[in-house]
Design a protein around this motif. Structure first.
Motif, mmCIF file in Angstrom:
data_model
loop_
_atom_site.group_PDB
_atom_site.id
_atom_site.type_symbol
_atom_site.label_atom_id
_atom_site.label_comp_id
_atom_site.label_asym_id
_atom_site.label_seq_id
_atom_site.Cartn_x
_atom_site.Cartn_y
_atom_site.Cartn_z
ATOM 1 N N TYR A 1 40.294 52.587 44.149
ATOM 2 C CA TYR A 1 39.471 51.394 44.346
ATOM 3 C C TYR A 1 38.060 51.759 44.783
ATOM 4 O O TYR A 1 37.106 51.063 44.462
ATOM 5 N N LEU B 1 40.324 49.657 35.717
ATOM 6 C CA LEU B 1 41.301 48.883 36.476
ATOM 7 C C LEU B 1 42.725 49.078 35.945
ATOM 8 O O LEU B 1 43.673 49.147 36.720
ATOM 9 N N LYS C 1 46.993 44.729 42.826
ATOM 10 C CA LYS C 1 45.791 45.035 42.049
ATOM 11 C C LYS C 1 44.852 43.822 42.016
ATOM 12 O O LYS C 1 43.657 43.952 42.244
ATOM 13 N N ILE D 1 41.034 43.261 43.398
ATOM 14 C CA ILE D 1 39.967 42.755 42.528
ATOM 15 C C ILE D 1 39.292 41.550 43.174
ATOM 16 O O ILE D 1 38.064 41.414 43.134
#
Length: 163
Positions: free
Chosen positions: A10, A32, A42, A46
């Protein structure tokens, strides 16, 4: 994959944006998708990135306004100081003054036109400007009604709300 590896992945995604580069949609998607973890985790990460970049955008917008005001203030100060200096030299009848650091010479430039009252100006000195632009509202309504409008199309606009 351990927690350290996930955090590092990340950080790589965040660093894509940190240098101010405009990251392509495909590069972002590939980056990603390379992170192997559960969808909800995830997507949560985001959402964090979206919030972070929204805050950065707001900060930059505020900073731009502040800098524009500071720039205008500096320009106004330069104009006032120059007017004072020119007036002082004119009052003294000086065509040129040499100081230790500068050579000062008042000059005549093209006179500025100052509009005091727009409504008092005769029509012959008025200019009409016509702007032609697509009426997106009317086009949207026509497309939604099933009409075809050459040269345009609709594009889906979906986003996820973060609460």
């Amino acid at each position: 994959m351990n927690l350290f590896d996930l955090n590092e992945n990340y950080r790589k995604v965040e660093s894509l944006f940190d240098d101010g580069a405009d990251v392509s949609e495909q590069v972002l998607k590939d980056t990603l998708e390379s992170i192997g973890e559960a969808r909800d985790i995830k997507l949560d990460h985001i959402a964090f990135l979206i919030e972070r970049n929204t805050a950065k955008g707001d900060f930059y917008a505020k900073k731009i306004k502040e800098l524009q005001l500071a720039k205008k203030s500096a320009e106004n100060t330069v104009n006032r100081l120059n007017a004072y200096m020119t007036s002082a030299m004119d009052d003294a009848g000086l065509k040129e003054l040499q100081t230790e650091n500068h050579v000062l010479k008042p000059r005549n430039y093209k006179a500025s036109v100052v509009i005091d009252n727009t409504h008092a100006i005769p029509d012959q000195y008025m200019v009409s400007k016509l702007t032609i632009a697509p009426d997106k509202t009317a086009i949207y309504k026509a497309l939604k009604a099933g009409e075809e409008v050459p040269g345009v199309h609709t594009k889906p606009n979906r986003k996820t709300v973060i609460k």
